[in-house]
Design an enzyme around this catalytic site. Structure first.
Site, mmCIF file in Angstrom:
data_model
loop_
_atom_site.group_PDB
_atom_site.id
_atom_site.type_symbol
_atom_site.label_atom_id
_atom_site.label_comp_id
_atom_site.label_asym_id
_atom_site.label_seq_id
_atom_site.Cartn_x
_atom_site.Cartn_y
_atom_site.Cartn_z
ATOM 1 N N ASP A 53 0.818 -1.221 0.000
ATOM 2 C CA ASP A 53 0.000 0.000 0.000
ATOM 3 C C ASP A 53 0.848 1.265 0.000
ATOM 4 O O ASP A 53 0.430 2.301 0.521
ATOM 5 C CB ASP A 53 -0.964 0.021 1.205
ATOM 6 C CG ASP A 53 -1.810 -1.228 1.304
ATOM 7 O OD1 ASP A 53 -2.313 -1.667 0.257
ATOM 8 O OD2 ASP A 53 -1.950 -1.768 2.408
ATOM 9 N N LYS A 82 2.563 2.085 -5.100
ATOM 10 C CA LYS A 82 3.365 1.590 -6.225
ATOM 11 C C LYS A 82 2.642 1.775 -7.554
ATOM 12 O O LYS A 82 3.269 2.042 -8.581
ATOM 13 C CB LYS A 82 3.691 0.101 -6.025
ATOM 14 C CG LYS A 82 4.551 -0.191 -4.800
ATOM 15 C CD LYS A 82 4.872 -1.671 -4.684
ATOM 16 C CE LYS A 82 3.652 -2.534 -4.395
ATOM 17 N NZ LYS A 82 3.030 -2.255 -3.086
ATOM 18 N N GLY A 133 -4.233 -5.462 -4.233
ATOM 19 C CA GLY A 133 -4.966 -4.351 -4.812
ATOM 20 C C GLY A 133 -4.098 -3.139 -5.047
ATOM 21 O O GLY A 133 -3.241 -2.799 -4.235
ATOM 22 N N HIS A 134 -4.285 -2.487 -6.173
ATOM 23 C CA HIS A 134 -3.611 -1.225 -6.434
ATOM 24 C C HIS A 134 -4.566 -0.313 -7.192
ATOM 25 O O HIS A 134 -5.376 -0.773 -7.990
ATOM 26 C CB HIS A 134 -2.302 -1.411 -7.202
ATOM 27 C CG HIS A 134 -2.373 -2.384 -8.335
ATOM 28 N ND1 HIS A 134 -2.079 -3.723 -8.175
ATOM 29 C CD2 HIS A 134 -2.703 -2.226 -9.637
ATOM 30 C CE1 HIS A 134 -2.221 -4.338 -9.328
ATOM 31 N NE2 HIS A 134 -2.605 -3.465 -10.229
ATOM 32 N N GLN A 149 2.503 -6.124 -2.939
ATOM 33 C CA GLN A 149 2.758 -6.085 -1.499
ATOM 34 C C GLN A 149 4.075 -5.378 -1.174
ATOM 35 O O GLN A 149 4.514 -4.536 -1.954
ATOM 36 C CB GLN A 149 2.713 -7.498 -0.909
ATOM 37 C CG GLN A 149 1.339 -8.132 -0.909
ATOM 38 C CD GLN A 149 1.154 -9.133 -2.017
ATOM 39 O OE1 GLN A 149 2.082 -9.654 -2.600
ATOM 40 N NE2 GLN A 149 -0.087 -9.419 -2.328
#
Length: 450
Positions: free
Chosen positions: A12, A15, A39-40, A234
């Site tokens: 988080d 990135k 998730g991004h 991650q």
């Protein structure tokens, strides 16, 4: 030329924004580990794209590759591709035939195992996303996994399913006491139902020309002069080997994972740039040590709430509120040493504006000794007391105008903060994030130009 993007903390870190920005200069963007637990969020021109599996570069029109180190949920993959197409994009996504497949029984086992740990005082509740990531990597290591290439041959797929489903049904029933046939999860352990669905997945993958021999594909693209960007999911502190085990993910987000998880040689990956992405404070979803966590008195909790709300610190995949802490330099030093950062990008400095105080953990006190990096065991890390240095705070400014003007337009206190962090990890500042949009990143160095 290769560039590897690594999360330097707990995930988080923002990135996606950097992958999106520098992905525009890449010909290929490669996810080399993880699955749809990663998730991004990419923001472009005010449009927000939430992705959990498709490489971030898909928003920029580059070729996206899910490498052999990934675990792939085909349902998620197709949902995301179809959703992007509905929004007018045309993502070109390739999947390594050696990548392992997340099947429905993996998600069931993930949920019941985590629930069992929560009920058993002797277990360690990690706080997984429940997406089947860990059980899929377990099958991979146990040599009973099903790979993308297996989906392309219905007979091979049937043989693989006959073996692994019997095993996983026995685990569910005999270890966890689940009556599979009487449960809502019966279809997840039904060989015929699984074969029908995933043979169909194989047909779509083949029809769309999506599968590749990843190592060969990337070797040829690199040999042709293409620029390749590796996107880690991650962060370093939840790396299976280098993180705070057992509160970790099941793969290697660190830079070494880029070579193993893609099949492109380590000398090729290592000859490129490795950029560590740093969030200007800490956030974490799930259990595990967080020495600098703001969870003490009412003032600390109010400060954590303010940062959480301003930073939108809620899990992209789960929606869970993230735990909040001050920036932790021992954690960053460890990340820099493990991955060999050539540069850093420091994000979310805008979130720290207008705070009543600003602290940075510069070291730990452990059993009367001062240490400058993360201990190897979680139990020792839990006993660490942070040693803080106080920094001057800064006020909110027109961050969009600052981003347009450049680095020198940042408040002086912000620049001092950023430069201190970069010096401590012995890496140059490549970028500073002052907002979620691609245009709200101040770029000092484009790693593809180095």
């Amino acid at each position: 030329m290769t560039v590897t993007i690594v999360g330097s903390q707990l995930g988080d870190e923002g990135k996606g924004a950097l992958v999106d920005r520098w992905g525009g200069d890449a010909d290929v963007v490669v996810r080399y580990q993880g699955g749809d637990n990663a998730g991004h969020t990419v923001v472009e021109g005010g449009e927000e794209y939430k992705l959990s599996l498709v490489p971030s570069g898909a928003v920029r029109g580059t070729v996206g590759v899910l490498g052999n180190g990934c675990v792939v949920n085909p349902r998620t993959l197709f949902e995301e591709i179809d959703a992007l197409r509905k929004r007018g994009l045309d993502p070109d996504v390739r999947v390594a035939r050696r990548a392992h497949v997340i099947l429905p029984y993996h998600r069931v086992l993930d949920g019941i195992e985590e629930a069992g740990k929560a009920e058993d005082d002797s277990g360690v509740e990690v706080g997984t996303t429940g997406r089947g990531i860990g059980p899929t990597y377990e099958d991979k290591a146990g040599r009973r996994g099903i790979r993308i290439g297996d989906l392309l041959d219905p007979e091979v797929l049937r043989d693989r399913l006959e073996y692994v489903v019997a095993h996983q049904r026995a685990v569910a029933e005999e270890v966890y006491g689940l009556d599979v046939d009487e449960s809502e999860h019966a279809d997840a352990f039904d060989v015929d139902a699984l074969h029908e669905e995933f043979a169909g997945v194989g047909e779509r993958l083949a029809a769309d020309g999506m599968t590749v021999n990843c190592s060969d594909f990337l070797y040829n693209r690199h040999a042709a002069g293409d620029r390749i960007l590796f996107e880690g999911a991650q962060g370093t502190s939840i790396d299976i080997d280098h993180g705070n085990y057992p509160f970790v993910t099941s793969s290697n987000p660190t830079a070494g994972g880029a070579a193993v998880g893609s099949g492109l040689g380590v000398t090729t990956v290592g000859a490129g740039e490795v950029v560590g992405i740093v969030k200007a404070y800490l956030s974490r979803v799930g259990s595990g040590p967080l020495p600098t966590e703001l969870d003490g008195d009412a003032d600390e909790e109010a400060l954590a709430d303010e940062i959480r709300e301003k930073g939108g610190e809620f899990g992209t995949v789960t929606g869970r509120p993230r735990r909040i802490g001050w920036l932790d330099l021992p954690m960053l030093r460890h990340a820099a040493r493990v991955s060999g950062f050539t540069g850093v990008a420091i994000n979310h400095v805008d979130v720290l504006a207008d705070l009543p105080e600003l602290q940075v953990c510069v070291g730990y006190e452990l059993d009367g000794e001062r240490i400058d990096t993360v201990p190897t065991t979680t139990e020792r890390w839990e006993r660490c007391e942070p040693v803080y240095r106080e920094f001057d705070t800064w006020e909110t400014v027109d961050w969009a105008a600052v981003a347009e003007t450049g680095y020198d337009a940042l408040p002086e206190a912000t620049r001092e903060y950023v430069e201190f962090v970069a010096e401590e990890v012995d890496a140059a500042v490549y970028a500073v994030g002052v907002g979620p949009d691609r245009e709200e990143t101040i770029e000092l160095v484009n790693p593809f130009d180095e």
